[in-house]
Design a protein around this motif. Structure first.
Motif, PDB file in Angstrom:
ATOM      1  N   CYS A  29       0.878  -1.162   0.000  1.00 44.11           N
ATOM      2  CA  CYS A  29       0.000   0.000   0.000  1.00 44.11           C
ATOM      3  C   CYS A  29       0.923   1.221   0.000  1.00 44.11           C
ATOM      4  CB  CYS A  29      -0.848  -0.037   1.264  1.00 44.11           C
ATOM      5  SG  CYS A  29      -1.820   1.427   1.579  1.00 44.11           S
ATOM      6  N   CYS A  62      -6.860   0.062   1.108  1.00 41.15           N
ATOM      7  CA  CYS A  62      -7.124  -1.247   1.710  1.00 41.15           C
ATOM      8  C   CYS A  62      -8.359  -1.287   2.603  1.00 41.15           C
ATOM      9  CB  CYS A  62      -5.899  -1.712   2.494  1.00 41.15           C
ATOM     10  SG  CYS A  62      -4.439  -1.858   1.435  1.00 41.15           S
ATOM     11  N   VAL A 108      -7.292  -5.518  -3.474  1.00 41.35           N
ATOM     12  CA  VAL A 108      -6.676  -5.829  -2.194  1.00 41.35           C
ATOM     13  C   VAL A 108      -6.385  -7.332  -2.159  1.00 41.35           C
ATOM     14  CG1 VAL A 108      -6.943  -5.757   0.320  1.00 41.35           C
ATOM     15  CG2 VAL A 108      -7.906  -3.921  -1.096  1.00 41.35           C
TER      16      VAL A 108
END
Length: 190
Positions: free
Chosen positions: A77, A99, A151
């Motif tokens: 991320c 996320c 994700v």
């Protein structure tokens, strides 16, 4: 069908600026072509209940340009430093946007910082660590606006084999962060 439609030289840019650097090294005049770009943050996210790392998967057209078969990358991320706030605040925002987890700033741990893309831009990246659980999940993530981010959960037991499996295109930051976790964080919790 997804495809690259064209490639052209940019005259005006939003996120980068091509430059020429003229310098002298050991008495010899030299030049280097470079790109000014934003610094960034990246976050290794560990989901405690799932015993898994949370990564994001997204299309990177620069990779797609090099590899027409697959431009998708597995990444930490991350986000660019383009706001007037602290890097850790940007990390917090990116965790939520990409996320779907809301992590308190005091629970985001700095791992280190380093330079990336040193041959072309020399951008500075700060690497963080955050641990999450399901009580912190506010949404499904996926990014904002026109971002298309998937994700991905990589179990801790599969993480080491994932690192060297070339079927999964990944950034060096993923490798560094996983190694840090196994050599530092995991040892602290045992």
């Amino acid at each position: 069908m997804d495809k690259i439609n064209s490639i052209q030289e940019l005259k005006e840019t939003r996120f980068i600026k091509p430059i020429e650097i003229n310098y002298t090294q050991k008495g010899i005049k030299k030049r280097w072509e470079a790109v000014l770009s934003h610094d960034s943050v990246a976050i290794l996210i560990y989901h405690k209940e799932q015993d898994a790392f949370i990564l994001v998967k997204q299309l990177r057209v620069t990779v797609w340009n090099k590899n027409p078969e697959n431009g998708y990358m597995y990444e930490l991320c991350a986000g660019i430093v383009d706001k007037n706030c602290s890097n850790v605040q940007i990390a917090k925002e990116e965790i939520l946007e990409e996320c779907g987890y809301d992590v308190a700033i005091q629970d985001i741990e700095k791992i280190s910082s380093f330079y990336t893309s040193v041959g072309i831009s020399g951008t500075h990246q700060t690497l963080y660590y955050a641990q999450v659980d399901e009580s912190m999940k506010l949404n499904e993530g996926g990014g904002i606006h026109d971002e298309e981010i998937e994700v991905i959960y990589i179990s801790r037991k599969d993480a080491k084999s994932f690192l060297f499996d070339e079927r999964y295109q990944k950034t060096t930051g993923v490798s560094l962060a996983f190694y840090w976790f196994f050599n530092t964080k995991l040892k602290q919790t045992l």
